[in-house]
Design a protein around this motif. Sequence first.
Motif, short mmCIF file in Angstrom:
data_model
loop_
_atom_site.label_atom_id
_atom_site.label_comp_id
_atom_site.label_asym_id
_atom_site.label_seq_id
_atom_site.Cartn_x
_atom_site.Cartn_y
_atom_site.Cartn_z
N GLN A 141 36.37 38.33 49.19
CA GLN A 141 37.63 37.69 49.50
C GLN A 141 38.72 38.70 49.85
O GLN A 141 38.68 39.85 49.42
CB GLN A 141 38.09 36.80 48.34
N ASP A 142 39.66 38.24 50.63
CA ASP A 142 40.83 39.02 50.98
C ASP A 142 41.64 39.25 49.71
O ASP A 142 41.98 38.28 49.00
CB ASP A 142 41.65 38.24 52.01
N ALA A 143 41.94 40.50 49.41
CA ALA A 143 42.67 40.80 48.18
C ALA A 143 44.09 40.22 48.20
O ALA A 143 44.71 40.06 47.14
CB ALA A 143 42.74 42.31 47.97
N ALA A 144 44.59 39.88 49.39
CA ALA A 144 45.94 39.31 49.50
C ALA A 144 45.94 37.79 49.29
O ALA A 144 47.01 37.18 49.22
CB ALA A 144 46.54 39.64 50.86
N LEU A 145 44.77 37.19 49.19
CA LEU A 145 44.68 35.74 49.02
C LEU A 145 45.23 35.34 47.65
O LEU A 145 44.87 35.91 46.64
CB LEU A 145 43.22 35.31 49.15
N LYS A 146 46.08 34.33 47.65
CA LYS A 146 46.66 33.82 46.41
C LYS A 146 46.45 32.31 46.33
O LYS A 146 46.77 31.60 47.28
CB LYS A 146 48.17 34.13 46.35
N PRO A 147 45.95 31.81 45.19
CA PRO A 147 45.34 32.59 44.10
C PRO A 147 43.95 33.08 44.50
O PRO A 147 43.32 32.51 45.39
CB PRO A 147 45.27 31.58 42.96
N GLN A 148 43.51 34.11 43.81
CA GLN A 148 42.17 34.63 44.05
C GLN A 148 41.12 33.63 43.56
O GLN A 148 41.35 32.88 42.60
CB GLN A 148 41.99 35.96 43.31
N LEU A 149 39.98 33.61 44.23
CA LEU A 149 38.87 32.79 43.74
C LEU A 149 38.38 33.35 42.42
O LEU A 149 38.24 34.57 42.26
CB LEU A 149 37.72 32.78 44.74
N ALA A 150 38.11 32.47 41.47
CA ALA A 150 37.64 32.89 40.16
C ALA A 150 36.23 32.39 39.87
O ALA A 150 35.59 32.84 38.92
CB ALA A 150 38.59 32.40 39.07
N LYS A 151 35.74 31.46 40.70
CA LYS A 151 34.41 30.89 40.48
C LYS A 151 33.88 30.37 41.81
O LYS A 151 34.63 30.22 42.79
CB LYS A 151 34.46 29.77 39.44
N LEU A 152 32.59 30.11 41.84
CA LEU A 152 31.95 29.63 43.07
C LEU A 152 32.57 28.31 43.53
O LEU A 152 32.79 28.08 44.72
CB LEU A 152 30.45 29.46 42.85
N ALA A 153 32.89 27.43 42.58
CA ALA A 153 33.45 26.12 42.92
C ALA A 153 34.77 26.23 43.68
O ALA A 153 35.16 25.28 44.37
CB ALA A 153 33.63 25.30 41.65
N ASP A 154 35.44 27.38 43.57
CA ASP A 154 36.72 27.55 44.28
C ASP A 154 36.56 27.60 45.78
O ASP A 154 37.54 27.46 46.52
CB ASP A 154 37.42 28.83 43.79
N LEU A 155 35.34 27.81 46.26
CA LEU A 155 35.11 27.79 47.71
C LEU A 155 35.54 26.45 48.31
O LEU A 155 35.88 26.39 49.50
CB LEU A 155 33.62 28.01 48.02
#
Length: 351
Positions: A141-155
């Motif tokens: 993931q792009d480090a600038a993405l907010k919020p960062q993905l924390a789990k697979l389901a966040d896709l």
Amino acid sequence: MLTRRLVIQSGLATIAAPAVLRAQTLSGTVTLMTYTGIFQDNYTKAVVEPFQQAHPGVKVNFVSAGTSAQMVGAVRAQKADPQTDVVIMDVTTSSIGNAEGLFEKLTPAEFPVLGELLPEARAAGGEFGPAVTFDHLVIVQDAALKPQLAKLADLWRPDLKGHIALSAPPNIQGLALTAMTEKMEGGDYRKSIDAAIKKLKELAPGVTTFEPNPDGYSLILNGVAKVATGWNARAQLYSDQTGGKINALLPPEGSVFQVNTINLTAGSKNRAAAAAFVAHALSQGAQKAFTERMFYAPTNGKAEIDPKALARTAASPDNRARMIGVDWTEILKLRDQWNNRWRREVIAAAR
């Protein structure tokens, strides 16, 4: 007593001499077929150059045929007149070469280092070439993405629609993602992938490409995508090289080991040097050096890896506990079926 000790020492030296002589007289070229690009650059520094320093009469020549499938095709075409000595490739493809007699069986008598390997590393190749590296699928993931993905389901987050790059089957990343998604949905890929296909079908309209070109890491760095599937080792390396512009998520729902095996070509024209290289590549020193340089998890269980480097691989205890047990030989048998379902049901839903 002193005379007797000298005689014994002399006898031991005589016994050891042939092995030393063999090591000193190895010569010629070992043709190694494997991945180019950053893999070649880092493998050369960590593994190849130390081997050549130990055996100054041997030159290791890198050759690439592209993907693992292209590699096995090249070895198959050379079967009557082998031009390649050692091949490092994905286990799903090396198993095809094993079945076709393209690679040699390796015995513990000739390769004592096999006894140092993790059980799953030995099992990967059966009697043939064992695992030389472990990697695992991550969400890059792009480090600038907010919020960062924390789990697979966040896709499946709505804000990511149109910003996702996935590698679909027959790419091994797509096969791994299928097994991971099935587990996330409470299923078992060995019984069915119905739940995974249904879930991935829901994701499809938000996917920008199912064939990231040249790869998902580059698409993120170039601003084309915000998240992508990828392999941990490359993601970690690109993160370091770009000052942390991308990062890798090992999903808490689980991930899958990707296995590269090292294979000795049947009929190698420089077998002695080729066998020595295989043994070196599996050794504790070579495994340590490559893991610490490029974050592939080691397959030699006795390799003492720097804890900071180990924590960035799937070999650390916490990460290892998240790995989904996958039998790639079985998945290989299902690959066409899974590929067809992706084409008919998942990718079709994106149109």
